[in-house]
Design a protein around this motif. Sequence first.
Motif, PDB file in Angstrom:
ATOM      1  N   GLY A  53     -13.354   1.810  -8.985  1.00  0.00           N
ATOM      2  CA  GLY A  53     -12.733   0.664  -9.676  1.00  0.00           C
ATOM      3  C   GLY A  53     -11.387   0.308  -9.070  1.00  0.00           C
ATOM      4  O   GLY A  53     -11.081  -0.875  -8.850  1.00  0.00           O
ATOM      5  N   ILE A  54     -10.586   1.340  -8.775  1.00  0.00           N
ATOM      6  CA  ILE A  54      -9.275   1.085  -8.154  1.00  0.00           C
ATOM      7  C   ILE A  54      -9.473   0.460  -6.768  1.00  0.00           C
ATOM      8  O   ILE A  54      -8.818  -0.528  -6.414  1.00  0.00           O
ATOM      9  N   SER A  57     -10.630  -3.085  -7.040  1.00  0.00           N
ATOM     10  CA  SER A  57      -9.539  -3.946  -7.512  1.00  0.00           C
ATOM     11  C   SER A  57      -8.547  -4.242  -6.390  1.00  0.00           C
ATOM     12  O   SER A  57      -8.034  -5.365  -6.293  1.00  0.00           O
ATOM     13  N   ALA A  60     -10.160  -6.839  -4.142  1.00  0.00           N
ATOM     14  CA  ALA A  60     -10.201  -8.149  -4.804  1.00  0.00           C
ATOM     15  C   ALA A  60      -8.800  -8.748  -4.929  1.00  0.00           C
ATOM     16  O   ALA A  60      -8.595  -9.935  -4.671  1.00  0.00           O
ATOM     17  N   ALA A  61      -7.825  -7.920  -5.312  1.00  0.00           N
ATOM     18  CA  ALA A  61      -6.475  -8.439  -5.557  1.00  0.00           C
ATOM     19  C   ALA A  61      -5.778  -8.875  -4.268  1.00  0.00           C
ATOM     20  O   ALA A  61      -5.188  -9.959  -4.216  1.00  0.00           O
TER      21      ALA A  61
ATOM     22  N   ILE B 193     -16.959  -4.557  -1.351  1.00  0.00           N
ATOM     23  CA  ILE B 193     -16.830  -4.072  -2.731  1.00  0.00           C
ATOM     24  C   ILE B 193     -18.165  -3.495  -3.227  1.00  0.00           C
ATOM     25  O   ILE B 193     -18.197  -2.458  -3.887  1.00  0.00           O
TER      26      ILE B 193
END
Lengths: 105, 205
Positions: A53-54, A57, A60-61, B193
């Motif tokens: 998740g980190i 993120s 994505a960020a 991702i």
Amino acid sequence: MSDSAHAEDVKKHVRIYIAVFGALAALTVITVAVAYLHLSIVPALIVALFIAGIKGSLVAAYFMHLISEKKVIFALLIFTVIFLVVLFVLTISSYHDQIGGHIVP
Amino acid sequence: MDIPYTATARPDTGVYNAKVGIWLFLASEVMLFGGLFSAYIFLRIGAPAWPGMLGGQLYKTSFDVLNVPIGTFNTMILIASSVTIVMSWASLMMNDFKKYKRYMGLTILCGLAFLVVKAFEYNAKFSHGLFPADGNFLAIYFTLTGLHGLHVVGGIIVNSYFWGPGSKMWKTDPKRFTNRIEVAGLYWHFVDIVWIFLFPTIYLL
């Protein structure tokens, strides 16, 4: 990133990109190292998904520029997350709705 | 008729049209991979052992079936390619076309390297008689990694076009070309991702 981004801003961002790469590489090493501890499934799942998740993120960020993106993109993403959660909830609840027995592996 | 708002932001959304387009596409991709991930969860919670019986042999952990160091190496390759593609966009923002070519070329090479490593992994499974039909673990492993691999192939094709013939646009419409590279980058980061979640899920748990 917004269209008003200037070349000077981008130069500053390049340093951030390198730092994010370092963080992603380090987190990959950590997640693999933790996996070699062969924890039981629940703590292993929590740690693996927390680190993933980190990492997701961070990508994505910073790489996908969500940290400075316009509202319309977030509006799209909120709907996406809602539909994804519904998809998972439906699937998992359907598991509990079956008539007896295990799925043959 | 020209496509509107390819270089400048559309007043009501605040972004150029292709950016809304690629995010809509990525939203559909989230649901595609989400469906397969939920299938994985469904199979996993219903299995008495995981990976379980594969080709007549019992495997207690995914470490016994898959090569974790090679999977880790491939993760590093994909992360590196995410950096190089964002650097290719940043190079265009700084008006450095030569650097753009270098970084985009590196991104393509990373994508190809990822596929070559994956091909070796697949070959190792096949040579041990492990095929998708030999158990739920292998079925979901080949489906998820195979679909992800197809996305890598798609990304390589698009990136190669922008590295080669498509890069001519830099001379005629640099702003639009820079936006195109940002959009190609958004797709490539999404593929990264997916792998970031796929790798621990399949290889490590």
